[in-house]
Design a protein around this motif. Structure first.
Motif, PDB file in Angstrom:
ATOM      1  N   TYR A   4      80.279  -4.377 -96.500  1.00  0.00           N
ATOM      2  CA  TYR A   4      80.712  -5.715 -96.896  1.00  0.00           C
ATOM      3  C   TYR A   4      80.914  -6.598 -95.664  1.00  0.00           C
ATOM      4  CZ  TYR A   4      81.985  -3.251-101.230  1.00  0.00           C
ATOM      5  OH  TYR A   4      81.963  -2.486-102.364  1.00  0.00           O
ATOM      6  N   GLY A   5      81.218  -7.873 -95.944  1.00  0.00           N
ATOM      7  CA  GLY A   5      81.792  -8.721 -94.924  1.00  0.00           C
ATOM      8  C   GLY A   5      83.247  -8.308 -94.748  1.00  0.00           C
ATOM      9  N   VAL A   6      83.676  -8.067 -93.510  1.00  0.00           N
ATOM     10  CA  VAL A   6      85.007  -7.508 -93.252  1.00  0.00           C
ATOM     11  C   VAL A   6      85.863  -8.537 -92.516  1.00  0.00           C
ATOM     12  CG1 VAL A   6      86.279  -5.640 -92.131  1.00  0.00           C
ATOM     13  CG2 VAL A   6      84.064  -5.181 -93.188  1.00  0.00           C
ATOM     14  N   VAL A  15      83.179 -10.511 -90.211  1.00  0.00           N
ATOM     15  CA  VAL A  15      81.951  -9.943 -89.663  1.00  0.00           C
ATOM     16  C   VAL A  15      81.170  -9.298 -90.802  1.00  0.00           C
ATOM     17  CG1 VAL A  15      80.962  -8.336 -87.997  1.00  0.00           C
ATOM     18  CG2 VAL A  15      83.140  -9.469 -87.504  1.00  0.00           C
ATOM     19  N   GLU A  16      79.884  -9.600 -90.883  1.00  0.00           N
ATOM     20  CA  GLU A  16      79.049  -9.063 -91.950  1.00  0.00           C
ATOM     21  C   GLU A  16      78.626  -7.626 -91.655  1.00  0.00           C
ATOM     22  OE1 GLU A  16      78.162 -10.185 -94.929  1.00  0.00           O
ATOM     23  OE2 GLU A  16      79.406 -11.965 -94.625  1.00  0.00           O
ATOM     24  N   LYS A  17      79.018  -6.703 -92.527  1.00  0.00           N
ATOM     25  CA  LYS A  17      78.590  -5.303 -92.509  1.00  0.00           C
ATOM     26  C   LYS A  17      78.645  -4.685 -91.110  1.00  0.00           C
ATOM     27  CE  LYS A  17      75.638  -6.010 -96.552  1.00  0.00           C
ATOM     28  NZ  LYS A  17      74.296  -5.894 -97.147  1.00  0.00           N
ATOM     29  N   PRO A  18      79.834  -4.669 -90.499  1.00  0.00           N
ATOM     30  CA  PRO A  18      79.937  -4.124 -89.139  1.00  0.00           C
ATOM     31  C   PRO A  18      79.831  -2.606 -89.119  1.00  0.00           C
ATOM     32  CG  PRO A  18      82.109  -4.669 -89.982  1.00  0.00           C
ATOM     33  CD  PRO A  18      81.122  -5.149 -91.012  1.00  0.00           C
ATOM     34  N   ALA A  19      79.268  -2.074 -88.057  1.00  0.00           N
ATOM     35  CA  ALA A  19      79.167  -0.621 -87.912  1.00  0.00           C
ATOM     36  C   ALA A  19      80.541   0.002 -87.679  1.00  0.00           C
ATOM     37  CB  ALA A  19      78.228  -0.289 -86.747  1.00  0.00           C
ATOM     38  N   PRO A  63      84.080  -1.217 -88.600  1.00  0.00           N
ATOM     39  CA  PRO A  63      84.912  -2.232 -89.238  1.00  0.00           C
ATOM     40  C   PRO A  63      86.317  -2.309 -88.638  1.00  0.00           C
ATOM     41  CG  PRO A  63      83.823  -0.849 -90.870  1.00  0.00           C
ATOM     42  CD  PRO A  63      83.638  -0.182 -89.547  1.00  0.00           C
ATOM     43  N   PRO A  64      86.808  -3.515 -88.346  1.00  0.00           N
ATOM     44  CA  PRO A  64      88.150  -3.652 -87.773  1.00  0.00           C
ATOM     45  C   PRO A  64      89.265  -3.409 -88.781  1.00  0.00           C
ATOM     46  CG  PRO A  64      87.165  -5.806 -88.160  1.00  0.00           C
ATOM     47  CD  PRO A  64      86.102  -4.800 -88.443  1.00  0.00           C
ATOM     48  N   THR A  65      88.979  -3.615 -90.070  1.00  0.00           N
ATOM     49  CA  THR A  65      89.945  -3.366 -91.140  1.00  0.00           C
ATOM     50  C   THR A  65      89.178  -2.846 -92.353  1.00  0.00           C
ATOM     51  OG1 THR A  65      89.775  -5.535 -92.244  1.00  0.00           O
ATOM     52  CG2 THR A  65      91.275  -5.371 -90.349  1.00  0.00           C
ATOM     53  N   ASN A  66      89.914  -2.547 -93.426  1.00  0.00           N
ATOM     54  CA  ASN A  66      89.261  -2.193 -94.689  1.00  0.00           C
ATOM     55  C   ASN A  66      89.366  -3.323 -95.695  1.00  0.00           C
ATOM     56  OD1 ASN A  66      91.991  -1.989 -95.294  1.00  0.00           O
ATOM     57  ND2 ASN A  66      91.766  -0.130 -96.530  1.00  0.00           N
ATOM     58  N   LEU A  67      89.592  -4.540 -95.188  1.00  0.00           N
ATOM     59  CA  LEU A  67      89.660  -5.722 -96.050  1.00  0.00           C
ATOM     60  C   LEU A  67      88.274  -6.352 -96.167  1.00  0.00           C
ATOM     61  CD1 LEU A  67      92.943  -7.608 -95.044  1.00  0.00           C
ATOM     62  CD2 LEU A  67      92.384  -6.654 -97.290  1.00  0.00           C
TER      63      LEU A  67
END
Length: 393
Positions: free
Chosen positions: A134-136, A148-152, A154-158
Motif C-alpha cells: 500500500y501507500g504507507v 510513500v507508495e509500496k515501500p520495500a 515500510p516506516p509504519t503499518n499505517l
C-alpha cells in the motif's frame, strides 16, 4: 463539506464482472458498492456529493439521480484514466470550498468518515499486516509527515485508506505533473498539503478495498452481516428462515426451503422448492434458485438463475447468468491451500481456503457441468452438457 466520490475506474482487476457494468455499480447487499460510500459520506455530514464517472456513466446517474440520502448530487466525467488526481480534477469546477475525496470502490465506516471530515485536513488510515502493498504513512506527534507508495521497508503499518479531507486551497493544486507511473496521483496533491498544513490521520478500524472478485464476496459478507431480519415477501408456511434473513416484497420463497442468515432475497427473486441457502448470500433482483439447489456464501446478481439439483459455493454470478440443471461448483482444493484466481493474466492467491467460480454477465453452463475452484467464465461464455471445466474461458 463537499464529498468527491471517484467512480470512473474500469475495474480491470475485477473482470469479468465489470465487463459491461462499472465496478462501483456491482451489488453489495441492498445497493451498489459506490452507494455504500455515498451513504457513509452523507451520514458523515457531506452537504454535496460529486460523483466522478467514466464509462457506462448512465448506470451511475440512473441510480443516484439529483439527490441521494437527502444530499444533492452532481456529476463530473473523467474522460481518460490518468490517475486519481486527474479524476478529482474532473470535478474541479464543482469544488468551491473544503472538500473530501473518497474512493467509490472502498467500504468505510460512517463514523470514521465523520472523523475525517471533522479533523481535516486529514487522511484516512488503516493498520495492515503487509504495508508494503500500500501507500504507507509516516507520522509524528499525531500528524502525517510523508506518504510513500509500496515501500520495500515500510516506516509504519499505517496504510492509505483512499479517503482525504482537503482544504479549499487544494483545489488549485490538482494540476500536478505526472508521477513515475505516468499518472496524476492524488498523493502528490497530499504531499503539497502536508508541506502547508498539519495533516491528521483518521484511523479506520474496518475498511475494505474492493478490487478483485473475492473482495466483492468480502464486501457482501460485511454488509449482509449488518442486516436485521425483515420478511415482507411471499414465504411458504413450510419454509424455514433462520436468523437474520431479509425477504423483500415481491420475492418468493417456496415450500421446503431452508435459509440460514445472513441472507438477502431481493424483490422479484424466487427460491425453491426444497432449496438450501446458507452463509452470507445475496439473491439479486429477479434471480432464480431452483428445486433442491444449494447456494452457500455467494452473490447472485440481478437475473441470475441456478437450475435444479445444483451446488454453488463461495462464488459470484453476474447478471443473467444461467447455470443449467446439475451444475456443480468446486470451492476447495484437495491440498487445502488457498484457491488461486487469474487477475490481469496472472494466477494469484485469493487468500481464501474456499472460493468457487466467477461468471461474467450472461455466461451459461450446460446441464451437469462441473466447474473447478478458482475458475473464471467470461461474459457470455458457455459450457457443454456434462463438461468438466478446469480452465478459464
Amino acid at each position: 463539506m463537499q464529498a468527491v466520490i471517484l467512480a470512473a475506474g474500469q475495474g480491470t482487476r475485477i473482470r469479468p464482472l465489470s465487463a459491461s457494468l462499472p465496478k462501483p455499480m456491482l451489488p453489495v447487499a441492498d445497493r451498489p458498492l459506490v452507494a455504500h460510500t455515498a451513504t457513509a459520506a452523507a451520514d458523515a455530514g457531506a452537504d454535496e456529493l460529486i460523483l466522478v464517472v467514466g464509462y457506462e456513466a448512465d448506470a451511475v446517474r440512473d441510480y443516484f439521480g439529483a439527490e441521494f440520502a437527502g444530499v444533492p448530487v452532481s456529476y463530473a466525467v473523467q474522460k481518460e484514466q490518468s490517475g486519481t488526481a486527474d479524476a478529482v480534477r474532473a470535478a474541479q469546477e464543482h469544488i468551491d470550498g473544503s472538500f473530501a475525496v473518497l474512493n467509490g470502490d472502498n467500504l468505510y465506516e460512517p463514523e470514521a468518515v465523520a472523523e475525517l471530515f471533522a479533523d481535516g485536513p486529514a487522511i484516512g488510515a488503516v493498520r495492515v499486516e503487509n504495508p508494503s502493498n500500500y501507500g504507507v504513512l509516516s507520522t509524528a506527534a499525531g500528524t502525517v509527515t510523508d506518504i510513500v507508495e509500496k515501500p520495500a521497508d515500510p516506516p509504519t503499518n499505517l496504510a492509505n485508506a483512499g479517503a482525504y479531507a482537503f482544504p479549499a486551497e487544494a483545489r488549485e493544486w490538482l494540476d500536478v505533473g505526472k508521477s513515475e507511473r505516468g499518472e496524476y496521483e492524488i498523493t502528490d496533491v497530499l504531499a503539497r498539503v502536508v508541506d502547508e498544513y498539519d495533516v491528521s490521520f483518521a484511523e479506520m478500524d474496518k475498511w475494505l478495498d474492493v478490487g478483485r472478485p473475492w473482495e466483492l464476496l468480502e464486501a457482501n459478507e460485511w454488509k449482509l452481516d449488518e442486516l436485521e431480519r425483515d420478511v415482507r415477501g411471499n414465504v411458504h408456511e413450510d419454509a424455514d428462515l433462520r436468523g437474520d434473513v431479509v425477504v423483500e416484497e415481491g420475492a418468493t420463497v417456496d415450500a421446503g426451503v431452508v435459509v440460514e442468515g445472513p441472507a438477502l432475497i431481493r424483490s422479484g427473486a424466487s427460491v425453491g422448492p426444497n432449496a438450501y441457502i446458507r452463509g452470507a448470500t445475496l439473491v439479486g433482483e429477479g434471480a432464480k434458485i431452483g428445486h433442491s439447489v444449494e447456494v452457500k456464501n455467494s452473490v447472485l446478481s440481478e437475473g441470475a438463475s441456478v437450475g435444479h439439483l445444483s451446488y454453488v459455493g463461495d462464488s459470484v454470478l453476474g447478471r443473467d447468468v444461467n447455470f443449467g440443471a446439475g451444475t456443480n461448483v468446486a470451492n476447495l482444493r484437495h491440498d487445502d491451500e488457498a484457491v488461486k484466481f487469474t487477475v490481469k493474466g496472472d494466477r494469484i492467491s485469493t487468500g481464501r481456503r474456499k472460493f468457487g467460480v466467477v461468471a461474467g454477465d450472461e455466461a451459461k453452463t450446460g446441464i451437469n457441468s462441473s466447474l473447478n475452484a478458482g475458475l473464471k467464465l467470461s461474459a457470455g461464455a458457455t459450457t457443454k452438457p456434462g463438461e468438466v471445466v478446469t480452465r478459464d474461458r
